[in-house]
Design a protein around this motif. Structure first.
Motif, PDB file in Angstrom:
ATOM      1  N   GLY A  10     -34.702   0.621  -3.899  1.00 16.38           N
ATOM      2  CA  GLY A  10     -33.994   1.831  -3.470  1.00 16.38           C
ATOM      3  C   GLY A  10     -32.497   1.605  -3.434  1.00 16.38           C
ATOM      4  O   GLY A  10     -32.011   0.567  -2.965  1.00 16.38           O
TER       5      GLY A  10
ATOM      6  N   MET B 199     -28.367   4.871   0.858  1.00 18.62           N
ATOM      7  CA  MET B 199     -27.390   4.345   1.812  1.00 18.62           C
ATOM      8  C   MET B 199     -27.724   2.926   2.231  1.00 18.62           C
ATOM      9  O   MET B 199     -26.857   2.040   2.238  1.00 18.62           O
ATOM     10  CB  MET B 199     -27.337   5.262   3.046  1.00 18.62           C
ATOM     11  CG  MET B 199     -26.088   5.116   3.845  1.00 18.62           C
ATOM     12  SD  MET B 199     -24.653   5.434   2.790  1.00 18.62           S
ATOM     13  CE  MET B 199     -23.364   5.800   3.912  1.00 18.62           C
TER      14      MET B 199
ATOM     15  N   GLY C  22     -37.471  16.930   1.735  1.00 18.72           N
ATOM     16  CA  GLY C  22     -36.011  16.915   1.556  1.00 18.72           C
ATOM     17  C   GLY C  22     -35.526  15.561   1.080  1.00 18.72           C
ATOM     18  O   GLY C  22     -34.822  14.861   1.803  1.00 18.72           O
TER      19      GLY C  22
ATOM     20  N   GLY D 255     -28.239   6.272  -5.738  1.00 17.01           N
ATOM     21  CA  GLY D 255     -27.453   6.730  -4.576  1.00 17.01           C
ATOM     22  C   GLY D 255     -28.305   7.464  -3.552  1.00 17.01           C
ATOM     23  O   GLY D 255     -27.852   7.736  -2.443  1.00 17.01           O
TER      24      GLY D 255
ATOM     25  N   GLY E 187     -24.438  19.326   0.579  1.00 20.81           N
ATOM     26  CA  GLY E 187     -25.657  19.752  -0.115  1.00 20.81           C
ATOM     27  C   GLY E 187     -25.548  19.724  -1.629  1.00 20.81           C
ATOM     28  O   GLY E 187     -26.551  19.866  -2.324  1.00 20.81           O
TER      29      GLY E 187
ATOM     30  N   ALA F   8     -26.098   8.366   8.543  1.00 20.60           N
ATOM     31  CA  ALA F   8     -25.775   7.540   7.374  1.00 20.60           C
ATOM     32  C   ALA F   8     -24.824   6.385   7.681  1.00 20.60           C
ATOM     33  O   ALA F   8     -25.001   5.268   7.171  1.00 20.60           O
ATOM     34  CB  ALA F   8     -25.217   8.421   6.257  1.00 20.60           C
TER      35      ALA F   8
ATOM     36  N   ILE G  20     -26.737   3.599   9.202  1.00 22.70           N
ATOM     37  CA  ILE G  20     -27.563   2.896   8.196  1.00 22.70           C
ATOM     38  C   ILE G  20     -26.682   1.909   7.424  1.00 22.70           C
ATOM     39  O   ILE G  20     -27.060   0.753   7.190  1.00 22.70           O
ATOM     40  CB  ILE G  20     -28.212   3.910   7.221  1.00 22.70           C
ATOM     41  CG1 ILE G  20     -29.128   4.872   7.971  1.00 22.70           C
ATOM     42  CG2 ILE G  20     -28.977   3.179   6.116  1.00 22.70           C
ATOM     43  CD1 ILE G  20     -29.604   6.065   7.129  1.00 22.70           C
TER      44      ILE G  20
HETATM   45  C1  LIG Z   1     -28.622  17.779   2.006  1.00 21.16           C
HETATM   46  C2  LIG Z   1     -28.424  16.551   2.857  1.00 21.16           C
HETATM   47  C3  LIG Z   1     -27.289  16.459   3.655  1.00 21.16           C
HETATM   48  C4  LIG Z   1     -27.091  15.333   4.456  1.00 21.16           C
HETATM   49  N1  LIG Z   1     -25.927  15.219   5.161  1.00 21.16           N
HETATM   50  C5  LIG Z   1     -25.682  14.092   5.880  1.00 21.16           C
HETATM   51  C6  LIG Z   1     -24.439  13.917   6.534  1.00 21.16           C
HETATM   52  O1  LIG Z   1     -23.528  14.731   6.445  1.00 21.16           O
HETATM   53  N2  LIG Z   1     -24.273  12.771   7.248  1.00 21.16           N
HETATM   54  C7  LIG Z   1     -25.250  11.824   7.369  1.00 21.16           C
HETATM   55  O2  LIG Z   1     -25.039  10.831   8.061  1.00 21.16           O
HETATM   56  N3  LIG Z   1     -26.431  11.982   6.741  1.00 21.16           N
HETATM   57  C8  LIG Z   1     -26.665  13.073   5.991  1.00 21.16           C
HETATM   58  N4  LIG Z   1     -27.845  13.203   5.315  1.00 21.16           N
HETATM   59  C9  LIG Z   1     -28.857  12.144   5.480  1.00 21.16           C
HETATM   60  C10 LIG Z   1     -28.523  10.893   4.677  1.00 21.16           C
HETATM   61  O3  LIG Z   1     -28.335  11.230   3.325  1.00 21.16           O
HETATM   62  C11 LIG Z   1     -29.671   9.903   4.839  1.00 21.16           C
HETATM   63  O4  LIG Z   1     -29.797   9.610   6.223  1.00 21.16           O
HETATM   64  C12 LIG Z   1     -29.462   8.602   4.096  1.00 21.16           C
HETATM   65  O5  LIG Z   1     -29.208   8.803   2.730  1.00 21.16           O
HETATM   66  C13 LIG Z   1     -30.730   7.754   4.238  1.00 21.16           C
HETATM   67  O6  LIG Z   1     -30.493   6.488   3.669  1.00 21.16           O
HETATM   68  P1  LIG Z   1     -31.741   5.605   3.224  1.00 21.16           P
HETATM   69  O7  LIG Z   1     -31.205   4.364   2.618  1.00 21.16           O
HETATM   70  O8  LIG Z   1     -32.676   5.508   4.372  1.00 21.16           O
HETATM   71  O9  LIG Z   1     -32.497   6.507   2.103  1.00 21.16           O
HETATM   72  P2  LIG Z   1     -31.943   7.200   0.789  1.00 21.16           P
HETATM   73  O10 LIG Z   1     -30.466   7.293   0.817  1.00 21.16           O
HETATM   74  O11 LIG Z   1     -32.674   8.474   0.572  1.00 21.16           O
HETATM   75  O12 LIG Z   1     -32.337   6.178  -0.366  1.00 21.16           O
HETATM   76  C14 LIG Z   1     -33.680   5.887  -0.717  1.00 21.16           C
HETATM   77  C15 LIG Z   1     -33.699   5.498  -2.191  1.00 21.16           C
HETATM   78  O13 LIG Z   1     -34.928   4.863  -2.506  1.00 21.16           O
HETATM   79  C16 LIG Z   1     -35.407   5.355  -3.759  1.00 21.16           C
HETATM   80  N5  LIG Z   1     -36.870   5.143  -3.763  1.00 21.16           N
HETATM   81  C17 LIG Z   1     -37.782   5.798  -2.994  1.00 21.16           C
HETATM   82  N6  LIG Z   1     -39.023   5.308  -3.242  1.00 21.16           N
HETATM   83  C18 LIG Z   1     -38.879   4.342  -4.185  1.00 21.16           C
HETATM   84  C19 LIG Z   1     -39.817   3.485  -4.856  1.00 21.16           C
HETATM   85  N7  LIG Z   1     -41.133   3.513  -4.556  1.00 21.16           N
HETATM   86  N8  LIG Z   1     -39.356   2.629  -5.813  1.00 21.16           N
HETATM   87  C20 LIG Z   1     -38.009   2.578  -6.106  1.00 21.16           C
HETATM   88  N9  LIG Z   1     -37.087   3.386  -5.494  1.00 21.16           N
HETATM   89  C21 LIG Z   1     -37.514   4.248  -4.531  1.00 21.16           C
HETATM   90  C22 LIG Z   1     -34.975   6.798  -3.770  1.00 21.16           C
HETATM   91  O14 LIG Z   1     -34.952   7.346  -5.072  1.00 21.16           O
HETATM   92  C23 LIG Z   1     -33.591   6.704  -3.125  1.00 21.16           C
HETATM   93  O15 LIG Z   1     -32.585   6.464  -4.090  1.00 21.16           O
HETATM   94  C24 LIG Z   1     -28.069  14.302   4.491  1.00 21.16           C
HETATM   95  C25 LIG Z   1     -29.206  14.391   3.676  1.00 21.16           C
HETATM   96  C26 LIG Z   1     -29.382  15.504   2.857  1.00 21.16           C
HETATM   97  C27 LIG Z   1     -30.612  15.576   1.988  1.00 21.16           C
END
Ligand SMILES: Cc1cc2nc3c(=O)[nH]c(=O)nc-3n(C[C@H](O)[C@H](O)[C@H](O)COP(=O)(O)OP(=O)(O)OC[C@H]3O[C@@H](n4cnc5c(N)ncnc54)[C@H](O)[C@@H]3O)c2cc1C
Length: 495
Positions: free
Chosen positions: A11, A14, A74, A80, A201, A479, A482
Motif C-alpha cells: 500500500g 499515507m 469510500g 497515494g 474530494g 492523516a 498516520i
Molecule cells: C474524500 C476524502 C477526503 C479526506 N480528507 C481528509 C482530510 O482533509 N484530512 C485527513 O486527515 N484525512 C482525510 N481523509 C482521510 C485520509 O485520506 C485517510 O485517513 C488516509 O489516506 C489513510 O491512510 P492509510 O495509509 O491508512 O490508507 P490509504 O491512504 O487509503 O492507503 C491504502 C493504500 O493501500 C492500497 N491497497 C489496499 N489493499 C491493497 C492490497 N491488497 N494490495 C496492495 N495494495 C493495497 C490502496 O490502493 C491504497 O493506495 C480523506 C479521505 C477521503 C476519501
C-alpha cells in the motif's frame, strides 16, 4: 513475477508512502506493492460531474453490510491511496486524545504512547507535507485549543477569503474563537497551487495538494532506495517454518506475484490491512483483527443565508475547536470545520430528487461544514470476510450522543451567524474515509494486535503501519497522525 526487498510495504497511501520515505532516509532497501496505478492528470480531475457524479476515480469494489447489502466503500485504489482525493486538512490530535477519555456513555482508550512521544514526528510530518497553519485563534500565537508544539508550523496559515472572514466574525460575536485550519497545500511563495476551487474530494492536476504520492513516495523513490510496483494486489502473506512472514503473494496485471523480504509492513488502509491479515490467518492470537473498526462520527452541514452570495474559491481555511475538550458539561465535544466549496452538481449526489435549477441558487448562498466527533472502539464493530472472502462490515454508531450535541451546537452557532436554513447529511456506512482501529496497538497482547511500534505481538517481522493501528480515533482528521506515526515506526524497524 518474483521480487525481493529488505522491507516490503503493501500500500502506497499515507501510511505506506510515509513509511517508505522514513526508511529511505535510513538507507533501507524498500519495495512498495500498490494495487492501483497512478491517477491520471486530465481535465476530469477538476470536473464535479466526473469526480462526484460519475465517480471516475472510485474503484470497482464492493463491500457488504452484515445483512448482505452491497455498497461502494469510500476508498481509492491508486498510488497515494485516499490522499489523492483527500481534503488535506492536517491537524494534530490533542494531548488528551492519547489518554483515556471518559464520555457519558463510552470510553475512548489510551494509546500506548503519549502526545509528547509523537510530537517530534508531528514536526517532521508537517514539514514533509508542507503544512500551513497557526496555533491560535485567527492566526494568533496563543494556542488555547491546540496542543503544545516544539516548532512553529512550516508555513503561515492560509488567509480567509472575505465571505469566510465575515462568517467567522459573526461566529466570534457569539463567543467562540474560530481558528485557521492546518492545511497541506502548496501555497508557499512560488508554490504550485493555483486556487482552482476544486481541492477537497478532487485529485490535484497541479500536484499542489500535499498527498502521499507527491510529498513522500516520489522523494523516497528519488533516493534510489525505494521501488514501486503498480497494479500489484497482495492477497496474503505466508509464513515459513519458524512462523515468520516469508513472502507476500498476489498478482500483478493478471500474473502471479511473489515477493520475499526480511520485514513486511501492511499499509493497505484499515479495512484492507485487516482483510489481508484475516485471509493470511496470521498474527491473530488476540482474536482482535478486524474488530474495533472506527470511522469518526461525521456530518456535513450546508448552511444557507439567502442574503449573502458565497463567492469563495478556497473555503477550507477555518475551524472552531472551542468544544473539543469540553462542551460545557464537562465532557468533550468535537470540531466544526469548513470544507471545500460544494457545487450544485455535488449536492445532487445526495439531494437526488432536487432539480439543478433549485440546487444552483442554494449552492451560491450556502457555506459547507464538517462536524466531527469521536466514535469509540467497540469489538462488535468489525471488518470480516464472508464465505466468498468478500469484505463485510458490521457497524453501529458509538458515542453518538456527543455528536448530536455537537450538531445542535453547530446549528445554534450558524443560525446565530445569519444562516436561516441548515441541511445536514450524517455519514452512513459507506462514508468511511476516516476509518481506523482494526489492528489496534497496545502493550497487552491479549488486548491489542500490535505493540507500541506497530509490530505484531505474534510475528516479529510483521508490521501494520496505517490507520488500523489507532487504539482510539480522537476527533481530528487522521492523516497527519498516520504520517507522524509512520515516521516514528520507520526509526524502529531494524536495518
Ligand atoms: C474524500 C476524502 C477526503 C479526506 N480528507 C481528509 C482530510 O482533509 N484530512 C485527513 O486527515 N484525512 C482525510 N481523509 C482521510 C485520509 O485520506 C485517510 O485517513 C488516509 O489516506 C489513510 O491512510 P492509510 O495509509 O491508512 O490508507 P490509504 O491512504 O487509503 O492507503 C491504502 C493504500 O493501500 C492500497 N491497497 C489496499 N489493499 C491493497 C492490497 N491488497 N494490495 C496492495 N495494495 C493495497 C490502496 O490502493 C491504497 O493506495 C480523506 C479521505 C477521503 C476519501
Amino acid at each position: 513475477m518474483q521480487e525481493s526487498a529488505d522491507v516490503v510495504i503493501v500500500g502506497s497511501g499515507m501510511g505506506g508512502a510515509t513509511l517508505a520515505y522514513g526508511l529511505a532516509q535510513r538507507g533501507v532497501d524498500v519495495l512498495v506493492l500498490e494495487r492501483g496505478h497512478r491517477l491520471p492528470k486530465e481535465p476530469e480531475n477538476t470536473s464535479p460531474e466526473a469526480v462526484f457524479v460519475e465517480k471516475r476515480y472510485k474503484p470497482n469494489d464492493t463491500w457488504y453490510t452484515v445483512d448482505g447489502t452491497p455498497y461502494a466503500p469510500g476508498v481509492h485504489y491508486v498510488v497515494g491511496g485516499n490522499t489523492k482525493v483527500y481534503g488535506s486538512s492536517l491537524p494534530r490530535l490533542r494531548e488528551r486524545d492519547f489518554e483515556e477519555t471518559v464520555y457519558p456513555t463510552a470510553v475512548s482508550p489510551a494509546w500506548p504512547f503519549s502526545y509528547a512521544e509523537l510530537e517530534p514526528y508531528y514536526v517532521q510530518a508537517e514539514h514533509l507535507y508542507n503544512v500551513h497553519g497557526a496555533p491560535g485563534p485567527d492566526g494568533g500565537d496563543t494556542p488555547p485549543f491546540e496542543p503544545w508544539r516544539s516548532a512553529p508550523y512550516p508555513y503561515p496559515a492560509l488567509a480567509h477569503e472575505p465571505y469566510v472572514a465575515e462568517t467567522l466574525r459573526r461566529l466570534s460575536e457569539q463567543g467562540v474563537h474560530p481558528a485557521t485550519t492546518a492545511m497541506g497545500v502548496d501555497l508557499r511563495p512560488g508554490g504550485r497551487c493555483i486556487r482552482c476551487g476544486t481541492c477537497d474530494g478532487f485529485p490535484c492536476r497541479w500536484d499542489a495538494k500535499s498527498d502521499a504520492e507527491i510529498c513522500a513516495l516520489e522523494p523516497a523513490i528519488a533516493t534510489g532506495r525505494v521501488r514501486l510496483i503498480e497494479g500489484a494486489y497482495v492477497d496474503r502473506v505466508e509464513t515459513d517454518a519458524s512462523g515468520r512472514i516469508a513472502r507476500a503473494v498476489g498478482h500483478v496485471d493478471g500474473e502471479p506475484l511473489e515477493v520475499s523480504g526480511r520485514v513486511f509492513a501492511l499499509s493497505a488502509g484499515a479495512a484492507n490491512s485487516a482483510a489481508l491479515l484475516l485471509r493470511s490467518g496470521v498474527a491473530n492470537s488476540s482474536g482482535l483483527i478486524g474488530t474495533r473498526y472506527m470511522v469518526h462520527n461525521n456530518s456535513h452541514i450546508a448552511a444557507i443565508d439567502p442574503r449573502r452570495t458565497n463567492n469563495v474559491v478556497f473555503q477550507k481555511t477555518a475551524c472552531v475547536n472551542d468544544f473539543y475538550d469540553d462542551m460545557g458539561d464537562g465532557f468533550p465535544g468535537g470540531t466544526l470545520q469548513c470544507i471545500g466549496k460544494v457545487q450544485a452538481s455535488m449536492m445532487k449526489t445526495h439531494a437526488t430528487r432536487a432539480p439543478l435549477s433549485v440546487l444552483k441558487p442554494m449552492a451560491a448562498r450556502s457555506m459547507e461544514w464538517l462536524v466531527m466527533t469521536e466514535d469509540t472502539p467497540d469489538p462488535a464493530n468489525r471488518i470480516s470476510l464472508d464465505s466468498q472472502g468478500r469484505i463485510t462490515v458490521t457497524w453501529t454508531r458509538t458515542n453518538y450522543d456527543r455528536h448530536e450535541l455537537m450538531l445542535a451546537k453547530a446549528r445554534e452557532l450558524l443560525k446565530g451567524a445569519g444562516y436561516v436554513a441548515i441541511f445536514e447529511q450524517r455519514f452512513d456506512i459507506s462514508m468511511n474515509s476516516h476509518m481506523c482501529g482494526t489492528a489496534a496497538g497496545g502493550e497487552d497482547p491479549r488486548e491489542s494486535v500490535l505493540d507500541r511500534n506497530c509490530r505484531s505481538h505474534d510475528v516479529d517481522n510483521l508490521y501494520v503501519v496505517d490507520s488500523a493501528f489507532f487504539p482510539s480515533s480522537g476527533a481530528q482528521n487522521p492523516a497527519l497522525t498516520i504520517a507522524a506515526n509512520a515516521l516514528r515506526v520507520a526509526e524502529t524497524i531494524p536495518a
